[in-house]
Design a protein around this motif. Structure first.
Motif, PDB file in Angstrom:
ATOM      1  N   ALA A  26      40.468  26.640  36.331  1.00  0.00           N
ATOM      2  CA  ALA A  26      41.722  26.104  35.780  1.00  0.00           C
ATOM      3  C   ALA A  26      42.889  27.029  36.085  1.00  0.00           C
ATOM      4  N   ILE A  27      42.659  28.341  35.958  1.00  0.00           N
ATOM      5  CA  ILE A  27      43.725  29.304  36.241  1.00  0.00           C
ATOM      6  C   ILE A  27      44.054  29.314  37.729  1.00  0.00           C
ATOM      7  N   GLU A  28      43.026  29.225  38.565  1.00  0.00           N
ATOM      8  CA  GLU A  28      43.261  29.179  40.011  1.00  0.00           C
ATOM      9  C   GLU A  28      44.135  27.977  40.368  1.00  0.00           C
ATOM     10  N   ARG A  29      43.872  26.849  39.735  1.00  0.00           N
ATOM     11  CA  ARG A  29      44.677  25.648  40.016  1.00  0.00           C
ATOM     12  C   ARG A  29      46.103  25.810  39.500  1.00  0.00           C
ATOM     13  N   MET A  30      46.260  26.424  38.333  1.00  0.00           N
ATOM     14  CA  MET A  30      47.606  26.654  37.808  1.00  0.00           C
ATOM     15  C   MET A  30      48.395  27.574  38.730  1.00  0.00           C
ATOM     16  N   MET A  31      47.732  28.594  39.274  1.00  0.00           N
ATOM     17  CA  MET A  31      48.425  29.506  40.175  1.00  0.00           C
ATOM     18  C   MET A  31      48.861  28.788  41.447  1.00  0.00           C
ATOM     19  N   LYS A  32      48.060  27.830  41.908  1.00  0.00           N
ATOM     20  CA  LYS A  32      48.474  27.036  43.075  1.00  0.00           C
ATOM     21  C   LYS A  32      49.713  26.215  42.747  1.00  0.00           C
ATOM     22  N   ILE A  33      49.748  25.682  41.517  1.00  0.00           N
ATOM     23  CA  ILE A  33      50.916  24.911  41.087  1.00  0.00           C
ATOM     24  C   ILE A  33      52.149  25.809  41.012  1.00  0.00           C
ATOM     25  N   PHE A  34      51.995  27.002  40.424  1.00  0.00           N
ATOM     26  CA  PHE A  34      53.115  27.939  40.367  1.00  0.00           C
ATOM     27  C   PHE A  34      53.630  28.264  41.765  1.00  0.00           C
ATOM     28  N   ALA A  35      52.709  28.526  42.703  1.00  0.00           N
ATOM     29  CA  ALA A  35      53.105  28.892  44.063  1.00  0.00           C
ATOM     30  C   ALA A  35      53.872  27.759  44.727  1.00  0.00           C
ATOM     31  N   THR A  36      53.458  26.523  44.480  1.00  0.00           N
ATOM     32  CA  THR A  36      54.143  25.376  45.071  1.00  0.00           C
ATOM     33  C   THR A  36      55.541  25.216  44.491  1.00  0.00           C
ATOM     34  N   ILE A  37      55.663  25.339  43.175  1.00  0.00           N
ATOM     35  CA  ILE A  37      56.972  25.213  42.527  1.00  0.00           C
ATOM     36  C   ILE A  37      57.888  26.359  42.951  1.00  0.00           C
ATOM     37  N   GLU A  38      57.324  27.559  43.095  1.00  0.00           N
ATOM     38  CA  GLU A  38      58.124  28.717  43.494  1.00  0.00           C
ATOM     39  C   GLU A  38      58.787  28.496  44.843  1.00  0.00           C
ATOM     40  N   ARG A  39      58.114  27.786  45.741  1.00  0.00           N
ATOM     41  CA  ARG A  39      58.666  27.555  47.075  1.00  0.00           C
ATOM     42  C   ARG A  39      59.758  26.492  47.073  1.00  0.00           C
ATOM     43  N   PRO A  41      62.616  26.056  44.574  1.00  0.00           N
ATOM     44  CA  PRO A  41      63.327  26.446  43.353  1.00  0.00           C
ATOM     45  C   PRO A  41      64.264  25.382  42.790  1.00  0.00           C
ATOM     46  N   GLU A  42      64.700  24.426  43.610  1.00  0.00           N
ATOM     47  CA  GLU A  42      65.588  23.381  43.104  1.00  0.00           C
ATOM     48  C   GLU A  42      64.810  22.219  42.498  1.00  0.00           C
ATOM     49  N   GLY A  43      63.473  22.321  42.518  1.00  0.00           N
ATOM     50  CA  GLY A  43      62.647  21.288  41.903  1.00  0.00           C
ATOM     51  C   GLY A  43      61.571  20.776  42.841  1.00  0.00           C
ATOM     52  N   ALA A  44      60.325  20.843  42.408  1.00  0.00           N
ATOM     53  CA  ALA A  44      59.199  20.350  43.201  1.00  0.00           C
ATOM     54  C   ALA A  44      58.763  18.997  42.650  1.00  0.00           C
ATOM     55  N   PRO A  45      58.860  17.926  43.432  1.00  0.00           N
ATOM     56  CA  PRO A  45      58.408  16.620  42.950  1.00  0.00           C
ATOM     57  C   PRO A  45      56.900  16.613  42.689  1.00  0.00           C
ATOM     58  N   PHE A  46      56.484  15.759  41.776  1.00  0.00           N
ATOM     59  CA  PHE A  46      55.067  15.656  41.414  1.00  0.00           C
ATOM     60  C   PHE A  46      54.208  15.385  42.649  1.00  0.00           C
ATOM     61  N   ARG A  47      54.669  14.493  43.500  1.00  0.00           N
ATOM     62  CA  ARG A  47      53.890  14.152  44.698  1.00  0.00           C
ATOM     63  C   ARG A  47      53.685  15.370  45.592  1.00  0.00           C
ATOM     64  N   ASP A  48      54.736  16.186  45.761  1.00  0.00           N
ATOM     65  CA  ASP A  48      54.615  17.398  46.583  1.00  0.00           C
ATOM     66  C   ASP A  48      53.581  18.362  45.999  1.00  0.00           C
ATOM     67  N   ILE A  49      53.601  18.496  44.670  1.00  0.00           N
ATOM     68  CA  ILE A  49      52.656  19.414  44.021  1.00  0.00           C
ATOM     69  C   ILE A  49      51.224  18.955  44.279  1.00  0.00           C
ATOM     70  N   VAL A  50      50.982  17.659  44.160  1.00  0.00           N
ATOM     71  CA  VAL A  50      49.640  17.125  44.400  1.00  0.00           C
ATOM     72  C   VAL A  50      49.223  17.346  45.850  1.00  0.00           C
ATOM     73  N   GLU A  51      50.130  17.018  46.773  1.00  0.00           N
ATOM     74  CA  GLU A  51      49.791  17.113  48.194  1.00  0.00           C
ATOM     75  C   GLU A  51      49.588  18.561  48.637  1.00  0.00           C
ATOM     76  N   ARG A  52      50.434  19.452  48.179  1.00  0.00           N
ATOM     77  CA  ARG A  52      50.383  20.831  48.662  1.00  0.00           C
ATOM     78  C   ARG A  52      49.278  21.655  48.010  1.00  0.00           C
TER      79      ARG A  52
END
Length: 273
Positions: A26-39, A41-52
Motif C-alpha cells: 500500500a505504501i509503495e503504491r502511495m509513493m507512486k501516486i506521490f511521484a506522479t503528482i509531483e511531476r 505540480p499544476e494538477g495531475a488528472p485521475f486518468r494520468d495517475i492511473v495510467e502512469r
C-alpha cells in the motif's frame, strides 16, 4: 533487440515486485501516486495517475480518498490532484522552517471561503530561511482563476505577497534577501533599490500592497499582512486576478484581501488562547 527489450522489462518487473515484497504494497503504491503528482505540480488528472502508476482505478480512487482525508493531497476544482499542505507541516518537524506551518490546517477553511466569495485564487506566503515560499492556498472558481503550487519560491522584489513580507523586515534582513542584481520580469518590475524602499514604506503605511503586473503582466494581485502569535507580520495573504478588471472589481479584491488577512489573524490568535 526484441529479446533484449523483453529481458529489460522482466528485470524491471522483478525489481518492482521485489520492492513491494520487501516493503508494504500500500505504501509503495502511495509513493507512486506521490511521484506522479509531483511531476505535475499544476494538477495531475485521475486518468494520468492511473495510467502512469499502473495501479487499478479502484485502488487509486481509494488511496486518493485516504490521502485527501489526511491532507497529503488536495483535489483541485477541475478534479485533478496536487500535493497537500500536510506535507509542509511534516517537513516543519525535520527542517528549520517557519513556525507558521503549524497553522495552515486551521486557516484552510478561511481560505476556501474567501476563494468562494471572490471567485479568485487566494494564497498565503511566508519567509523561510531567507526565501519567500507559498505554504497554503485555495483555487478560485471563476473562469480565469489562476493555479498555484505549494512550496513555490517567490521572487523577493516582485508580487503583492513578497512586498508585504519584505516591507516588514529590517533593512539588514532585506539586504540579506535581495539579490544585488534585481531581475526585471516585466516592465513594471521594480529593479532599483531606492524605488523598492519607497514602495515598502507605502506598503507599511497603508497596510496592504498591490502588484500591477510585476511578475506577469496578465496577473495582478492585492495582498495584506497576517499577524502571528506575538502580533508580528508572520505571513501574507494575496488574491490574484486577471489584468483588465475594472476599478470596482479591483476595489472589491483589495477589501477582500484586507478583511481576509484580518480573519486569518483572528483564527491564529484563537488557536493560541
Amino acid at each position: 533487440m526484441i529479446n533484449i527489450r523483453r529481458s529489460a522489462e522482466r528485470v524491471k518487473l522483478m525489481d518492482t515486485e521485489a520492492g513491494e515484497a520487501n516493503g508494504n504494497p500500500a505504501i509503495e503504491r502511495m509513493m507512486k501516486i506521490f511521484a506522479t503528482i509531483e511531476r505535475q505540480p499544476e494538477g495531475a488528472p485521475f486518468r494520468d495517475i492511473v495510467e502512469r502508476t499502473g495501479i487499478a482505478r479502484s485502488t487509486v480512487y481509494r488511496l486518493l480518498n485516504s490521502l485527501e482525508s489526511h491532507r497529503m493531497v488536495q483535489q483541485l476544482p477541475d478534479g485533478s490532484y496536487c500535493l497537500g499542505a500536510r506535507l509542509l507541516e511534516l517537513a516543519d518537524n525535520v527542517t528549520v522552517a517557519s513556525r507558521f506551518f503549524k497553522f495552515t490546517r486551521f486557516i484552510q477553511p478561511a481560505l476556501d471561503r474567501l476563494a468562494t466569495i471572490t471567485g479568485e485564487t487566494c494564497k498565503v506566503s511566508v519567509i523561510e530561511r531567507d526565501a519567500i515560499i507559498l505554504v497554503a492556498g485555495s483555487t478560485g472558481r471563476s473562469l480565469h482563476a489562476f493555479s498555484y503550487t505549494l512550496g513555490e519560491l517567490l521572487p523577493p522584489h516582485a508580487g503583492g505577497a513578497s512586498k508585504v513580507l519584505m516591507a516588514n523586515l529590517s533593512e539588514d534582513q532585506r539586504d540579506r534577501m535581495l539579490p544585488k542584481q534585481l531581475v526585471a520580469f516585466t516592465p513594471r518590475t521594480l529593479t532599483m533599490r531606492q524605488e523598492l524602499e519607497a514602495e515598502y514604506a507605502r506598503v507599511r503605511a497603508q497596510g496592504w500592497s498591490h502588484d500591477p503586473g510585476e511578475y506577469s503582466l496578465n496577473v495582478l494581485s492585492y495582498a495584506a499582512p497576517i499577524s502571528g502569535p506575538n502580533g508580528e507580520v508572520a505571513a501574507a495573504l494575496s488574491i490574484t486576478f486577471m489584468a483588465g478588471a475594472d476599478d470596482a472589481y479591483r476595489e472589491r479584491i483589495r477589501q477582500a484581501a484586507i478583511s481576509g488577512a484580518a480573519d486569518i489573524s483572528t483564527t491564529i490568535a484563537g488557536k493560541l488562547s
